[in-house]
Structures are given as structure tokens and as C-alpha cells.
Design a protein around this motif. Structure first.
Motif, PDB file in Angstrom:
ATOM      1  N   LYS A  30       7.892  -1.580   0.513  1.00 25.59           N
ATOM      2  CA  LYS A  30       7.648  -0.576  -0.519  1.00 25.59           C
ATOM      3  C   LYS A  30       6.214  -0.045  -0.512  1.00 25.59           C
ATOM      4  O   LYS A  30       5.861   0.805  -1.332  1.00 25.59           O
ATOM      5  CB  LYS A  30       7.982  -1.147  -1.906  1.00 25.59           C
ATOM      6  N   CYS A  31       5.382  -0.553   0.369  1.00 20.34           N
ATOM      7  CA  CYS A  31       4.027   0.009   0.512  1.00 20.34           C
ATOM      8  C   CYS A  31       4.153   1.391   1.147  1.00 20.34           C
ATOM      9  O   CYS A  31       5.063   1.645   1.940  1.00 20.34           O
ATOM     10  CB  CYS A  31       3.166  -0.867   1.415  1.00 20.34           C
ATOM     11  N   LYS A  32       3.198   2.279   0.816  1.00 18.66           N
ATOM     12  CA  LYS A  32       3.258   3.637   1.347  1.00 18.66           C
ATOM     13  C   LYS A  32       3.171   3.640   2.880  1.00 18.66           C
ATOM     14  O   LYS A  32       3.914   4.342   3.554  1.00 18.66           O
ATOM     15  CB  LYS A  32       2.112   4.463   0.753  1.00 18.66           C
TER      16      LYS A  32
ATOM     17  N   ASN B 264      -1.386   3.232  -2.817  1.00 16.38           N
ATOM     18  CA  ASN B 264       0.037   2.951  -3.081  1.00 16.38           C
ATOM     19  C   ASN B 264       0.549   1.696  -2.374  1.00 16.38           C
ATOM     20  O   ASN B 264       1.565   1.722  -1.691  1.00 16.38           O
ATOM     21  CB  ASN B 264       0.911   4.145  -2.664  1.00 16.38           C
ATOM     22  N   CYS B 265      -0.203   0.656  -2.581  1.00 20.37           N
ATOM     23  CA  CYS B 265       0.186  -0.623  -1.973  1.00 20.37           C
ATOM     24  C   CYS B 265       0.995  -1.417  -2.998  1.00 20.37           C
ATOM     25  O   CYS B 265       0.527  -1.710  -4.090  1.00 20.37           O
ATOM     26  CB  CYS B 265      -1.058  -1.392  -1.546  1.00 20.37           C
ATOM     27  N   GLU B 266       2.216  -1.738  -2.604  1.00 19.96           N
ATOM     28  CA  GLU B 266       3.120  -2.476  -3.489  1.00 19.96           C
ATOM     29  C   GLU B 266       2.592  -3.891  -3.788  1.00 19.96           C
ATOM     30  O   GLU B 266       2.753  -4.408  -4.895  1.00 19.96           O
ATOM     31  CB  GLU B 266       4.505  -2.548  -2.822  1.00 19.96           C
ATOM     32  N   ILE B 267       1.971  -4.499  -2.803  1.00 19.75           N
ATOM     33  CA  ILE B 267       1.476  -5.873  -2.988  1.00 19.75           C
ATOM     34  C   ILE B 267       0.379  -5.896  -4.059  1.00 19.75           C
ATOM     35  O   ILE B 267       0.407  -6.730  -4.969  1.00 19.75           O
ATOM     36  CB  ILE B 267       0.957  -6.449  -1.643  1.00 19.75           C
TER      37      ILE B 267
ATOM     38  N   ASN C   4       2.263  -0.046   8.039  1.00 19.52           N
ATOM     39  CA  ASN C   4       1.377  -1.068   8.611  1.00 19.52           C
ATOM     40  C   ASN C   4       0.307  -1.497   7.596  1.00 19.52           C
ATOM     41  O   ASN C   4      -0.772  -1.931   7.953  1.00 19.52           O
ATOM     42  CB  ASN C   4       0.729  -0.571   9.900  1.00 19.52           C
ATOM     43  N   CYS C   5       0.636  -1.345   6.327  1.00 20.18           N
ATOM     44  CA  CYS C   5      -0.316  -1.645   5.238  1.00 20.18           C
ATOM     45  C   CYS C   5      -0.841  -3.085   5.318  1.00 20.18           C
ATOM     46  O   CYS C   5      -0.073  -4.021   5.496  1.00 20.18           O
ATOM     47  CB  CYS C   5       0.397  -1.439   3.901  1.00 20.18           C
ATOM     48  N   ASN C   6      -2.159  -3.216   5.209  1.00 19.89           N
ATOM     49  CA  ASN C   6      -2.765  -4.556   5.189  1.00 19.89           C
ATOM     50  C   ASN C   6      -2.939  -5.089   3.771  1.00 19.89           C
ATOM     51  O   ASN C   6      -3.477  -6.171   3.566  1.00 19.89           O
ATOM     52  CB  ASN C   6      -4.134  -4.529   5.871  1.00 19.89           C
ATOM     53  N   HIS C   7      -2.543  -4.289   2.800  1.00 18.86           N
ATOM     54  CA  HIS C   7      -2.627  -4.673   1.381  1.00 18.86           C
ATOM     55  C   HIS C   7      -4.072  -4.929   0.947  1.00 18.86           C
ATOM     56  O   HIS C   7      -4.345  -5.832   0.155  1.00 18.86           O
ATOM     57  CB  HIS C   7      -1.760  -5.903   1.090  1.00 18.86           C
ATOM     58  N   ILE C   8      -4.998  -4.166   1.500  1.00 17.96           N
ATOM     59  CA  ILE C   8      -6.403  -4.369   1.109  1.00 17.96           C
ATOM     60  C   ILE C   8      -6.959  -3.089   0.471  1.00 17.96           C
ATOM     61  O   ILE C   8      -7.127  -3.035  -0.744  1.00 17.96           O
ATOM     62  CB  ILE C   8      -7.260  -4.830   2.310  1.00 17.96           C
TER      63      ILE C   8
HETATM   64 ZN   LIG Z   1       0.432  -2.950   0.978  1.00 17.19          ZN
END
Ligand SMILES: [Zn+2]
Ligand SMILES: Nc1nc2c(ncn2[C@@H]2O[C@H](COP(=O)(O)OP(=O)(O)OP(=O)(O)O)[C@@H](O)[C@H]2O)c(=O)[nH]1
Ligand SMILES: [Mg+2]
Length: 292
Positions: free
Chosen positions: A246-248, A259-262, A251-255
Motif C-alpha cells: 500500500k506504499c505509493k 505516502n508511505c503506508e508503514i 520500492n519504498c524504504n519506509h524512511i
Molecule cells: Zn513505505
């Protein structure tokens, strides 16, 4: 002279002790084999040639898992055992252990030991962090008269290792649930008064039919050399893996990404702040070792 196949159950003074199901044969690694730069480790299934009661390792079978610190192979289940108090729990270390276990695809049980030293509130706090994301969490106390049968049953039909910080009570716990084995725990020895004994060598023990356990020495730190690619870190945080679709960016690193789901779930307290902060610390540590 004869050929045998067995498992290395311990390594001591340059000798590999190979259990072939009937006896344990002290063995050496053959020169030509050592040149290949693979060192046999505890857990390895090996072929040996026996001459005059001494074995010579001539082949190592392919390993299903290879862990570092301690260096062991072919283990299918890991018990991560920490106390919450005395010594105080180190959640960063725990999350690193879990990362290593996930990366190797092993079964896992989290054991919070010395539960006699904590109250219900603390218990719930730590249980929630880990059982909410799917880990099996067991509280244990070796002060209790009875051995913990729920914990004991978790070992059945596995080749397990118990890992965790020094002084957490790994050896005491194993001694309590498998009283016939001589796991050495850290009581101050009356004979020598030399202070605490800690686990030094590692040895696989057969505790029941088809059931093997390995007590390990505790480490206060644990490096990240087992990580080969940065993406393995986020992929092996189980609750990130589950939600990252669900991250935009895929390859999102969530940092820093928008729009980062984490990050949203951390804000909503669905994902534990402690887990997320340890993720950031692990990424930082990984990047700092990569710079050299
Ligand atoms: Zn993310
Ligand atoms: N209060 C309390 N103390 C415990 C419990 N389990 C173990 N201990 C004590 O904790 C100390 C350390 O126990 P060990 O079993 O040697 O710890 P370990 O994890 O094997 O330590 P290393 O071998 O150094 O890695 C000993 O003094 C034990 O008596 C428990 O459930 N409650
Ligand atoms: Mg020990």
C-alpha cells in the motif's frame, strides 16, 4: 578403515565430533578439503573415513541454513530468549535476531525469561509488540517449581538452537526442561568461587527422539554481515512486508518517501514505534558498515 556419515555435534580443540547415530567419533578435516576454504561447523552433515578411531572429514553435505555468531548449520528452529529485567531487555538486539531468523526462513519462538521479575503490565507491553505481528511468545520462569511444558513441547521434532544475550537464562531454561542433560548455567561455582560460568563451547544434544537442541553462548552485540542487500532488511520485518504493497512506491524504504503506508501505521500505533525505530537503527548501521 570405514566410511560413515554423521552430524558434527561439537567442535573442541581443533577436533570435530561426528555423531553417526551410534557413536561420536572425533574427527579431523582433511588437508585437501581444508584448502577449499570451507570450514566445517556444528550442525554440518559430513562424510568421514575412520582410521584407528579417528575420523577424517572428506565431504560436507549442502547446508540448509548457515548462521554466524554462533556459526552453526542446518538448524530449523530458533528460540530467542531474553529476560526483561536483570539483565534489561535490548529490543534492538532482539529485532536483529528476528531479522536473521526471517532471512533464513527458520521457525521462531520468542521466550521472555525471568517472568518472576516483572509485573502484568510489563508482560502485556512486550507480549503485544511481538504477538501482534504473528510471533509466538512464551513467558518462562525457572523459579517456578514445575517445568514449562508449553515451552518444552515447542522443541519436539526439531533441531533447535537457543540464542539470546548473556545472562538471560538460556542454559538454566534448558537444564530445567531437559534435566538429564548437563547444560552449564551461570551459578557461581562453590568449588572455585571464580564467579559466573558462562556457556563457552557449543554442542548439539539429543534430548528426545528426533529432537535436538543447541545451547549457545550469549553475545552482547550482533553484527549485520549476514545481510547481503539493503532491501533484505525491510523484507524481513514481517509487519512491513505485509503492508508495503500500500506504499505509493513499490520500492519504498519506509524512511523519507511520501505516502508511505508503514509510516502511517506507525503514526496510528498499529505498527510498534519500537520496531520502526529499530528498523531505522539497523538501516543506519548497515549503511555505516557498507562505507568501508
Ligand atoms: Zn513505505
Ligand atoms: N529470577 C530468575 N533468575 C533466573 C531465571 N533463569 C535463570 N536465572 C538466573 O540467571 C543467571 C544466568 O543464567 P544462565 O542460564 O547462565 O544464562 P545464559 O543465558 O545461559 O548465559 P550465557 O551462557 O552467558 O549466555 C543465573 O544466575 C540464573 O540462576 C529465572 O527464570 N528467574
Ligand atoms: Mg549459557
Amino acid at each position: 578403515m570405514s566410511d560413515k556419515t554423521g552430524v558434527i555435534v561439537k567442535i573442541q580443540r581443533e577436533l570435530f565430533y561426528v555423531n553417526d547415530g551410534k557413536t561420536v567419533i572425533p574427527s579431523k578435516a582433511r588437508g585437501n578439503f581444508r584448502n577449499k576454504k570451507i570450514t566445517p561447523v556444528v550442525g554440518d552433515k559430513v562424510d568421514i573415513i575412520v582410521e584407528n578411531d579417528l575420523g577424517y572429514i572428506v565431504n560436507i553435505h549442502p547446508r540448509s541454513v548457515l548462521l554466524h555468531r554462533p556459526e552453526i548449520s542446518n538448524i530449523d528452529k530458533c528460540f530467542v530468549l531474553s529476560s526483561i529485567k536483570s539483565p534489561n531487555i535490548n529490543l534492538l538486539l532482539l529485532d536483529k535476531y528476528l531479522l536473521m531468523i526471517e532471512k533464513n526462513g527458520m521457525d521462531c519462538v520468542i521466550v521472555f525469561n525471568k517472568s518472576d521479575l516483572i509485573d502484568e503490565k510489563e508482560r502485556e507491553f512486550y507480549k503485544n509488540i511481538y504477538s501482534n505481528i504473528g510471533y509466538k511468545v512464551i513467558f518462562n520462569s525457572n523459579v517456578d517449581k514445575n517445568s514449562n511444558e508449553i515451552l518444552k513441547n515447542e522443541f519436539t521434532n526439531h533441531i533447535s538452537c537457543v540464542i539470546g544475550p548473556s545472562g538471560a537464562g538460556k542454559s538454566s531454561t534448558l537444564k530445567k526442561i531437559f534435566p538429564n542433560e548437563n547444560f552449564v548455567s551461570g551459578e557461581i561455582s562453590n568449588k572455585t568461587k571464580r564467579g559466573k560460568q558462562t556457556t563457552r563451547h557449543i554442542e548439539i544434544k539429543m534430548v528426545a527422539e528426533n529432537t535436538y537442541v543447541l545451547d549457545t553462548p550469549g553475545f552482547s552485540s550482533f553484527d549485520l554481515k549476514f545481510i547481503e542487500d539493503k532491501s533484505e532488511i525491510k523484507d524481513n520485518f514481517v509487519e512491513f512486508r505485509k503492508n508495503s504493497n500500500k506504499c505509493k512506491f513499490n520500492n519504498c524504504n519506509h524512511i523519507n518517501e511520501p505516502n508511505c503506508e508503514i509510516k502511517r501505521l506507525v503514526q496510528e500505533k498499529v505498527i510498534s514505534e519500537s520496531r520502526y525505530n529499530n528498523y531505522l537503527k539497523i538501516i543506519e548501521e548497515y549503511e555505516s558498515i557498507r562505507r568501508y
